[in-house]
Enzyme design. Sequence first.
Site, short mmCIF file in Angstrom:
data_model
loop_
_atom_site.label_atom_id
_atom_site.label_comp_id
_atom_site.label_asym_id
_atom_site.label_seq_id
_atom_site.Cartn_x
_atom_site.Cartn_y
_atom_site.Cartn_z
N GLN A 127 0.84 -1.21 0.00
CA GLN A 127 0.00 0.00 0.00
C GLN A 127 0.88 1.26 0.00
OE1 GLN A 127 -3.17 0.89 -0.37
NE2 GLN A 127 -3.67 -1.22 -0.87
N SER A 128 1.88 1.30 -0.85
CA SER A 128 2.81 2.44 -0.87
C SER A 128 2.13 3.71 -1.40
CB SER A 128 4.01 2.10 -1.77
OG SER A 128 4.76 3.25 -2.03
N ASN A 129 2.18 4.75 -0.57
CA ASN A 129 1.70 6.07 -1.01
C ASN A 129 2.67 6.67 -2.02
OD1 ASN A 129 -0.61 6.51 0.89
ND2 ASN A 129 1.02 6.21 2.41
#
Length: 343
Positions: free
Chosen positions: A82-84
Amino acid sequence: MVHESPLSLLTCFDAVPRHAFIPAPTPLERGPLLECGARLWVKRDDLTGLGAGGNKVRKLEFLCADAIAHGARSLVTVGAAQSNHCRMTAAAGSVLGLEVHLVLSGDRPARVEGNQLLSQLFGAQLHFSGSGDHEWGALELSREAVTEQLSAQGLAPYSIPIGGSTDVGALGYARAMIELAEQCQSLGIHPRAVVHTTSSGGTHAGLVAGRALLRHAGYAVPDVIGIGVAKGVNLGRPNVAQLARAALSHIDMGHVAVHDDDVIVDPSWIGEDYAIPTTAGDDAIRWAARTGGWVLDRVYSGKGLSGLLGRAAGGEWATGDDVIFIHTGGLPSVFAADGAPLG
Ligand SMILES: Cc1ncc(COP(=O)(O)O)c(C=O)c1O
């Protein structure tokens, strides 16, 4: 103490290319008084605009300009599932017309959600490495492999390490620290501390570099405190002071001193590990939502604010003090499975 606008220091960055994704300074909102009597302020870097916003847009302003200066035709980067950072890189690529390849931890899910959904919507290609969220070494090797493939295909990739935490990327937060100093000066406040969430260290390094520039120019400077959410930082990696010095050297300001003890990392709010929610983090998320309408996430900003609130409760600040929390974003992961505490 000096009285001119801190913004005069922005000329230090003139020789380095920057693609301006952020239209204006992000708001500095007056928050409530904390129980200890100190005033909370929130620097809304969740509102940096590009691709649903967040701290990485500031780094990408410099990284993308560097990519274009190097003739890149594609961007590659890497992060947790879930990398921003990956999501904002995907958005930057779509604006600039560059193909984007993202190396993510884990396996391809049956249905993408949160940041992955947006990254795909922005047109990025997702490569699932099968590695764990915190296996940074394995993730970086996968990034190198994808970069080599793209080079072989003639796609001239510009390859960005985890979190965009390079000397070039860190310049984004050196600039942000000056923007923040200007906002404080016009509000007539002298904050005791600037607190933010730290992981790959580039945000922290930039803030420390910006603080060093301000100090060198004669301004009184606040403490910069990073609340660690990944064990990489907890173990002293990356070296934030070294990265801050490298960022300053990149703009020919290597003579400006950065001391090792300018870097304060508080690792006591991580809990079990990166991305594993904590009770204090979830409490901070509810408090922020019900106090200021601020949306924090369980991986980064919720734990970051829990550190600020915990330090305030521990008596670090008192009546009359001003403390700034940099809201670094993280909204999309709230919409992924288990992304928000309920109730
Ligand atoms: C919402 C959010 N806050 C804070 C951070 C930490 O920033 P850095 O990696 O520069 O330490 C990240 C990094 O991904 C993030 O996504």
